[in-house]
Design an enzyme around this catalytic site. Sequence first.
Site, PDB file in Angstrom:
ATOM      1  N   GLN A 240      36.731  -2.081 -74.717  1.00 46.29           N
ATOM      2  CA  GLN A 240      35.550  -2.365 -74.497  1.00 46.29           C
ATOM      3  C   GLN A 240      35.185  -3.941 -73.993  1.00 46.29           C
ATOM      4  O   GLN A 240      36.258  -4.636 -74.104  1.00 46.29           O
ATOM      5  CB  GLN A 240      34.593  -2.044 -75.729  1.00 46.29           C
ATOM      6  CG  GLN A 240      35.483  -2.839 -76.959  1.00 46.29           C
ATOM      7  CD  GLN A 240      35.057  -2.368 -78.446  1.00 46.29           C
ATOM      8  OE1 GLN A 240      34.317  -1.319 -78.627  1.00 46.29           O
ATOM      9  NE2 GLN A 240      35.811  -2.701 -79.287  1.00 46.29           N
ATOM     10  N   HIS A 270      24.403  -3.489 -93.603  1.00 49.64           N
ATOM     11  CA  HIS A 270      25.623  -3.181 -94.471  1.00 49.64           C
ATOM     12  C   HIS A 270      25.458  -3.197 -96.017  1.00 49.64           C
ATOM     13  O   HIS A 270      26.462  -2.404 -96.571  1.00 49.64           O
ATOM     14  CB  HIS A 270      26.602  -4.509 -94.287  1.00 49.64           C
ATOM     15  CG  HIS A 270      27.140  -4.571 -92.770  1.00 49.64           C
ATOM     16  ND1 HIS A 270      26.509  -5.496 -91.750  1.00 49.64           N
ATOM     17  CD2 HIS A 270      28.007  -3.951 -92.053  1.00 49.64           C
ATOM     18  CE1 HIS A 270      27.300  -5.372 -90.432  1.00 49.64           C
ATOM     19  NE2 HIS A 270      28.006  -4.206 -90.548  1.00 49.64           N
ATOM     20  N   ASP A 294      34.227  -6.001 -87.521  1.00 50.04           N
ATOM     21  CA  ASP A 294      33.826  -7.133 -87.778  1.00 50.04           C
ATOM     22  C   ASP A 294      33.869  -7.733 -89.101  1.00 50.04           C
ATOM     23  O   ASP A 294      33.515  -8.836 -89.287  1.00 50.04           O
ATOM     24  CB  ASP A 294      32.157  -7.306 -87.148  1.00 50.04           C
ATOM     25  CG  ASP A 294      31.420  -6.015 -87.655  1.00 50.04           C
ATOM     26  OD1 ASP A 294      31.810  -5.850 -88.922  1.00 50.04           O
ATOM     27  OD2 ASP A 294      30.721  -5.660 -87.225  1.00 50.04           O
ATOM     28  N   ASP A 314      40.309   0.168 -87.216  1.00 46.05           N
ATOM     29  CA  ASP A 314      39.626  -0.139 -86.240  1.00 46.05           C
ATOM     30  C   ASP A 314      40.284   0.046 -84.826  1.00 46.05           C
ATOM     31  O   ASP A 314      41.448  -0.532 -84.904  1.00 46.05           O
ATOM     32  CB  ASP A 314      38.877  -1.390 -86.144  1.00 46.05           C
ATOM     33  CG  ASP A 314      37.846  -1.559 -84.982  1.00 46.05           C
ATOM     34  OD1 ASP A 314      36.406  -1.432 -85.607  1.00 46.05           O
ATOM     35  OD2 ASP A 314      38.175  -1.937 -84.003  1.00 46.05           O
ATOM     36  N   ASP A 348      43.451   4.767 -83.481  1.00 45.66           N
ATOM     37  CA  ASP A 348      42.521   5.808 -83.387  1.00 45.66           C
ATOM     38  C   ASP A 348      42.000   6.370 -84.983  1.00 45.66           C
ATOM     39  O   ASP A 348      42.925   6.762 -85.574  1.00 45.66           O
ATOM     40  CB  ASP A 348      42.715   6.862 -82.533  1.00 45.66           C
ATOM     41  CG  ASP A 348      41.631   8.098 -82.472  1.00 45.66           C
ATOM     42  OD1 ASP A 348      40.560   7.780 -81.872  1.00 45.66           O
ATOM     43  OD2 ASP A 348      41.874   9.286 -83.116  1.00 45.66           O
ATOM     44  N   ALA A 349      40.802   6.446 -85.015  1.00 46.67           N
ATOM     45  CA  ALA A 349      40.566   7.096 -86.631  1.00 46.67           C
ATOM     46  C   ALA A 349      40.904   8.317 -86.826  1.00 46.67           C
ATOM     47  O   ALA A 349      41.293   8.761 -87.971  1.00 46.67           O
ATOM     48  CB  ALA A 349      38.830   6.748 -86.836  1.00 46.67           C
ATOM     49  N   ASP A 366      31.947   3.466 -90.302  1.00 48.35           N
ATOM     50  CA  ASP A 366      31.219   2.594 -89.686  1.00 48.35           C
ATOM     51  C   ASP A 366      31.578   2.673 -88.207  1.00 48.35           C
ATOM     52  O   ASP A 366      31.806   1.603 -87.542  1.00 48.35           O
ATOM     53  CB  ASP A 366      31.242   1.187 -90.427  1.00 48.35           C
ATOM     54  CG  ASP A 366      30.283   0.151 -89.779  1.00 48.35           C
ATOM     55  OD1 ASP A 366      29.163   0.507 -89.203  1.00 48.35           O
ATOM     56  OD2 ASP A 366      30.569  -0.917 -89.966  1.00 48.35           O
TER      57      ASP A 366
END
Length: 513
Positions: A240, A270, A294, A314, A348-349, A366
Amino acid sequence: MIPTDAARVREVWLLAATFLVAVSGLIYELIAATLSSYLLGDSVRQFSLVIGVFLFSMGVGAWLSRYVGRATQGFVWTQILLGVVGGFLAPVAFVAYGWLGDVQVLLYTMLMLVGVLSGMEIPLIARILKQIGAPEFRFENVLSVDYVGALVAAVAFPLLVIPHLGLMSASLAFGALNLAVAGISLWLFRDETGAAPRVIWALAFAGCLAGLVQSERLVSVAEAALYENDVILAEQTPYQRITVTQFQDRTRLFLDGAIQFDTVDEYRYHEMLVHPAMVLAPRAANVLILGGGDGMAAREVLRHQGVEAVTLVDLDPRVTQLFRQSAPLAQLNAHSLSDPRVTILNQDAWKFIEDVQQVFDVIIVDLPDPKNVALSRLYTREFYSLLAERLAANGLIVTQSGSPMFAREAFWSVERTLAAAANPVQPGAGLRTLAYHVYVPSFGDWGFVIAAPTGIRREFPSLPSGLRYLTAQGWAAAQIFSPDSAPLPVQVNTIQSHALLAYYLDGWDRWFQ
């Protein structure tokens, strides 16, 4: 008559040129597809349209090539024009998007020009090979080299081109490649080309090289037009485009141009994502966060004294690295990613959930909005069923679910999909769900869904100190939906249907297009 050695050199060069132009042509196509996905949304739709338009344009170019009287000069001109149009494809699209906001017509016009010019290349090369009397010339040999070049481009684009160049520099670099092909062809066929193409080539090549040297400045100009505030960080990763902007003490994170947080109000999002599940779960010692690179969600999780371990998964290692190692960014998440209780995994989730054998008390999802198929699969019944298998018997799952106002059908599709997931504790019963929402000025009305194999309490036993938004009274109000955002009949999102993707795109298009 051309000497044998000279003809052989030309023949070898034309086959090499076939490979090079095939690489650059497919790179332009992939750049256009990625640009349209970034700037216009819906990657599946845009990639499909780009591929279709590009192939059609190549067909038009192949047909038009018959009207080129002098094949050698025609080939040189196609390379010069490709170097200009293809080379400046990304710079023009980014700058125009920043100033005009809508670049669909411009982007697809440039794509069609690139396609037409690319379609003319192989027929012209084949004609030149015949003209120079290439021994045992076979058209399929030219096509074979062309296809090999396409394969090399397809592999190199995600692994080398984007990570090391980014879209802007890649566009200019391959424009320079087409111009280099034109330059070598001008020299080898200097007896067949006049002065005009040499002058134009020199100007185009100088302009492309200047653009390549100044590509970082071009990126800065484009992003200054795209974003309201000063761009303090801009990087392209294999996954990205990361952009961080700042105005006074206000910081924003954008991924592929979509805002992820604004420090002026991120606490609302959050706190509502994390704390309801954390306090309603009977036990919250072992927590899994999917996404949230983040570190903001991790920051809120670590407010709870009973937390023993946090696993954060992530996909992009650069995001977690920046928010762990960059002092200004790490300060935003209270250095949560450096906490010894936090384990960071960059993968990868779905793959992680398939492979992990650990059981978690709370799972916090999230992830980015389901704006394409790759993301929609992480909002499917199949994925939620896997999550439930990794959940303690009395544990809770919570996921951000988009806007019940802007994409109402999408929000309730997420809720219904969670409710339809397999329940490992009570087979056949589905999961219990609880939907709620909050107003976040940066996003608008935003929603979440909690799910559990067993019942979900609706009243808070307690909350950690220091929260800026969430209260027991606010929690009660968050569970109330107005008539225009209330539940409605929707489909469950599955790997086969991806109903959520259509709901999401239609909902946001209804408001903002």
